[in-house]
Write a protein that holds these residues in place. Sequence first.
Motif, short mmCIF file in Angstrom:
data_model
loop_
_atom_site.label_atom_id
_atom_site.label_comp_id
_atom_site.label_asym_id
_atom_site.label_seq_id
_atom_site.Cartn_x
_atom_site.Cartn_y
_atom_site.Cartn_z
N GLU A 539 -23.53 -48.44 111.97
CA GLU A 539 -22.70 -49.45 112.55
C GLU A 539 -22.97 -49.57 114.04
OE1 GLU A 539 -18.04 -50.00 112.43
OE2 GLU A 539 -18.94 -48.19 111.66
N ARG A 542 -26.18 -51.20 114.64
CA ARG A 542 -26.17 -52.66 114.56
C ARG A 542 -25.59 -53.25 115.84
NH1 ARG A 542 -23.05 -54.76 109.77
NH2 ARG A 542 -21.31 -55.32 111.11
N HIS A 543 -24.50 -52.62 116.29
CA HIS A 543 -23.87 -53.09 117.53
C HIS A 543 -24.89 -53.06 118.68
CE1 HIS A 543 -20.68 -53.33 120.65
NE2 HIS A 543 -21.55 -52.60 121.31
N GLU A 546 -27.56 -55.82 118.17
CA GLU A 546 -27.13 -57.20 118.41
C GLU A 546 -26.70 -57.38 119.85
OE1 GLU A 546 -24.14 -58.14 115.58
OE2 GLU A 546 -25.43 -57.68 113.88
N GLN A 566 -34.84 -53.54 108.96
CA GLN A 566 -33.90 -54.65 108.91
C GLN A 566 -33.80 -55.37 110.25
OE1 GLN A 566 -33.13 -51.52 108.74
NE2 GLN A 566 -31.22 -51.01 109.78
N TYR A 567 -34.31 -54.72 111.31
CA TYR A 567 -34.20 -55.38 112.61
C TYR A 567 -35.37 -56.33 112.85
CZ TYR A 567 -30.82 -51.73 113.44
OH TYR A 567 -29.75 -50.91 113.35
N THR A 616 -28.95 -58.48 110.98
CA THR A 616 -27.81 -57.78 110.42
C THR A 616 -28.42 -56.58 109.74
OG1 THR A 616 -26.95 -59.93 109.93
CG2 THR A 616 -25.79 -58.05 108.98
N PRO A 617 -28.18 -55.40 110.20
CA PRO A 617 -28.98 -54.27 109.74
C PRO A 617 -28.62 -53.90 108.32
CG PRO A 617 -27.31 -53.57 111.26
CD PRO A 617 -27.19 -55.03 111.17
N SER A 621 -30.31 -46.97 109.60
CA SER A 621 -30.37 -46.18 110.81
C SER A 621 -29.94 -44.77 110.48
CB SER A 621 -29.42 -46.79 111.79
OG SER A 621 -29.04 -45.84 112.68
N SER A 641 -16.07 -52.43 113.03
CA SER A 641 -16.21 -53.86 112.84
C SER A 641 -14.82 -54.46 112.78
CB SER A 641 -16.98 -54.15 111.56
OG SER A 641 -16.53 -53.28 110.58
#
Length: 1300
Positions: A539, A542-543, A546, A566-567, A616-617, A621, A641
Amino acid sequence: MEPVPREEKPNPLRDANLCSRLFFWWLNPLFITGHKRKLEEDDMYKVLPEDSSEKLGEELQWYWDKEVQKAKKRGKTPHLTKAIILCYWKSYLVFGIFTMIEETLKIVQPIFLGKIINYFENYGSSDEVALNFAYCYAAALSVCTLILAIMHHLYFYHVQRAGMKLRVAMCHMIYRKALRLSNVAMAKTTTGQIVNLLSNDVNKFDQVTIFLHFLWAGPIQAVAVTVLLWIEIGPSCLAGMAVLIILLPIQTCIGRLFSSLRSKTATLTDVRIRTMNEVISGMKIIKMYAWEKSFAELVNGLRRKEIAMVMKSSYLRGLNLASFFVASKITVFMTFMAYVLLGNVISASRVFVAVSLYGAVRLTVTLFFPAAVERVSEAVVSIRRIKNFLMLDEVSHFSPQLHGNNENVILHVQDLTCYWDKSSLLSAVLGELPKDKGLINATGRIAYVSQQPWVFSGTVRSNILFDKEYEKEKYEKVLKVCALKKDLELLANGDLTVIGDRGATLSGGQKARVNLARAVYQDADIYLLDDPLSAVDAEVGRHLFEKCICQALHQKISVLVTHQLQYLRAANQILILKDGKMVGKGTYSEFLRSGIDFASLLKKDEEVEQPSVPGTPNLKSARSRTFSESSVWSQDSSVHSQKDGAVEQPPAENALAVVPEESRSEGKINFRVYRKYFTAGANYFVIFILLVFNILAQVAYVLQDWWLSYWANHQEKLNVTTNGNNGANETEHLDLNFYLGIYAGLTVATILFGIIRSLLVFQVLVNSGQTLHNKMFQSILKAPVLFFDRNPIGRILNRFSKDIGHLDDLLPLTFLDFVQTLLQIFGVVAVAVAVIPWILIPLIPLFILFIFLRRYFLDTSRDIKRLESTTRSPVFSHLSSSLQGLWTIRALKAEERFQKLFDAHQDLHSEAWFLFLTTSRWFAVRLDAICAIFVIVVAFGSLLLAKTLNAGQVGLALSYAITLMGTFQWGVRQSAEVENLMISVERVMEYTELEKEAPWETNKHPPPEWPSQGMIAFENVNFTYSLDGPLVLRHLSVLIKPKEKVGIVGRTGAGKSSLIAALFRLAEPEGKIWIDKYLTSELGLHDLRKKISIIPQEPVLFTGTMRKNLDPFNEYTDEELWNALEEVQLKEAVEDLPNKMETQLAESGSNFSVGQRQLVCLARAVLKKNRILIIDEATANVDPRTDEFIQKTIREKFAHCTVLTIAHRLNTIIDSDRIMVLDAGRLKEYGEPYILLQEQDGLFYKMVQQVGKTEAASLIETAKRVYFSKNYPEVVQNGQLATDSSLDPSSGLCITETAL
């Protein structure tokens, strides 16, 4: 980052007047403070400007650079010695004059002594003139003594300060060089070696300057003394000088031998300390593998070799000290034997003038001159080592510059050949990796985020600002995009909390984010990000991706190395490297169209068709951190989130604990410590014998001189009586054989006892050092893991390097020296009292004064000595932390500032060192004043009592009193020194008595095939790492059936790693843990730990062969080892090594990539064939390929085992048999994944939802399929669920293995 601002006291020496400088009065206020309370760093005086590290270092550096250029022109190798001489010869030459005056005075003294004794020999009570002359001589003697007392210390103070300057300048240069080392050079040296240059080699400069002048003063003085003796006693003086001259080459040989032994010892010590460093850093892994014994053997073997060398050099030292002790005796004996045998008559004045002259020259010739030779040869070795280091390759300053603001920022790499993988690409752009051919062009400022996160000692804020101006708005924004806000709220002082060596410990994820924040705050043009997302959970990852990489840095060039596919769709351009070759380059859509090898890499990503929100991963990770850190010390922030609405507050007690300051023991050293120290080396009987020998040696020493005076007196009586009888003066001879025989006997006894005593002391004390080292090492091996989390590596290593070094090297020597000197002082005083009993009257107040002075001095000196050692460690830790963050420092162009910081640390240490030098001189001047008074009292006292004394007695008392000058103050200094060195013994002993973990073996042994099932049951388990720490597991009860594959999930700090720690008993859990009907708490730790395999998060390899790394106890055959390597696909990699499995690995296996090291850990697990395997999600810095391979191997090889996986990425564990969800140390949910997912408000369901819609759907689908294929196999047709036709089969589920 910024050196701690302190109120600096101006140095009083700058404005001190002449008198104050002579007697060191300017130090008095400091002593008063030290007497009242403990001295702190703020009490130290600021460094004098001419002693500041920067000024000294730059000056020497200038000379060195000049020398290097000159040498280049001539094509020769540069000499560091030349640069040093050119830099310092002027100031140093001045001190030579001091030496000259001092040595002259030492020769003049005995002449006045002779005149006084003469008065006694020709004593007539009525002779006024003679008496007045005698008084004049006594006064002259006193003045000489007083001048000597002051001169000597001024000289010593100045030369020691010169030594300090040289050392500081050298350190500055070494550090400056370390910041510029290229990668090639880094491979040739290790951090340990550089630290060693800084800790050991430069210390030689402190000592060499003291003795250097005696190289010329010694021979000159010897010649002068010979001339005077010739005048006094004729040619027989040559016999005595011959002895001294013969002793010289012998001592020089011993010195030579000694320094060759020294360098051998040094290399052995280097190896031992490097090994220790690894043992201590890898201690948790060693404990989990139960490998302590293997490492104990390794270290003990190294230590034995080292001690054998130390023993040899100690015996040499013992002989050297003994020869020094008896040299004067032999010389005097030879001289007078020759004198008498040549038919001369012995007389008191001649005897004692000779004794005193020999005394004067003896120090210089037998002590200072050889010491100068030895120190110079040691310094030369050190200079050579430092020069070799200074000659290493530097980074070519390919420094990307902005040529003007309008120019475009570009990064252009063409046909570049380096030897590389992904990280190497970045290092090439940074200019760290030498390029073979090709072109790199980078314009713009570069910011770099390393794969292994790096923080230095300082506040969190200074770690992020990295010396940029603090702009609140920008700073807050950076914290926000790097997800650090919440973490900082949890720290005691927010972003002003000190982290790094002396401060709080951050978790791996926090360090990674601080690293990222540092780069973002720099506001550079080109961002090189080496996999910063792998250390944080999905999480947060992803933060960061982005908010930070896509938004905050969207106008910059960013090069992101990542395993997390995914990135990729957010990237403008993708570069795929495989084995250092570029396999593909293009945009995301191009790749999807072309379907090259990339497709197989991207396999995981294809099933996810998703709206084009940038990156959106998928949960790809992972994090890397070590257990205890995260679970005990920190609470990682997670950016929740917004969907959940409620953000749960993390438990408050998990706030950071700060590493405690190193304890500084207060006050006196306990007698207990001395007793333990001696008994560690020998039993009481041997110690008693040692005492007896010491006393005998001293008694023989005094008797030898006393016999001469007795002989002279008898001779004189004969002279007088014959005179009286017949008026004709004819000298009668005494019975020569009798007197000479006894004299010879006493001399031999002195020599014998002296040598035996020396060797015995060394034997006992070096033995003590060995015993204590072994005890300490055993104690460290048995210490619980918490100990290693609480104490930084440097602190533990310090005991093994510096303190043990003292025990081996300095302490035995100093101790013997102290004992010899002490006995000599007793001897002197005893003789004086025997001759003039009333001397006791002035002696007693002098003695009381002395006791008071010593106490008063030690109050202050002890604190200063401690401050000196505590201010020294930041110098080293700054060096090693700089070496760890070298690339970051260079990428951010912070070398200058780190150099300044190093200078600040050095200056702080210099403040303490300067006080150490001056305070010891303050004390010494006062001591010598006491001795001078003693000499004056004896001289004038004997004249007042002339009637009752004979010449021999006066000669003995006075010549002894003169020797007291240097001896007394030396003895007291040595006694203080012994006490200071005993601090090392105390520190070592402190580590021999650490709290122990449970015993390795108990009398309850499980059967060898245990655990045959692999069932694990937790029954109401509470767990905490330390007695006073927070509970990290609460009332945990769970049953894990044999062969089950269990995934353990939960947020950071939920207690995932603690569960494993409890299972391994890294600290003792409350409650019961059963493995196959055996209660783990009843077993020995080794019995337990050997039976559980673990693949740790941070793969650790140890220096040594590959074979030792797989099988330290030689339990397996070659074939088994090769098979294991083959199973983990490492066979080829190992076969490519020069000596296959016997190849020595580089420091901590750094010649393998993280992925390969991970595979080695897997191979260890394959070899062990245990029924229980624990995986602490080790896929952190591993690419998806390796990751998939590891997962697959685990499924196949460990199908019959119970496997617990701590996961950060749900897709690795979604097909487990059961999932355990932990939160704040409690077991919240436990069951099959599919069942847990039915609970809409369950934690697991929420976790799955957090990864994004499509990914979540895929996870749920997998869980469902696994559940059905296990429980209702008939429902499942060819891998698809027949019931659910709505699912489009073309979405290509590629997960075919059902069970994990």
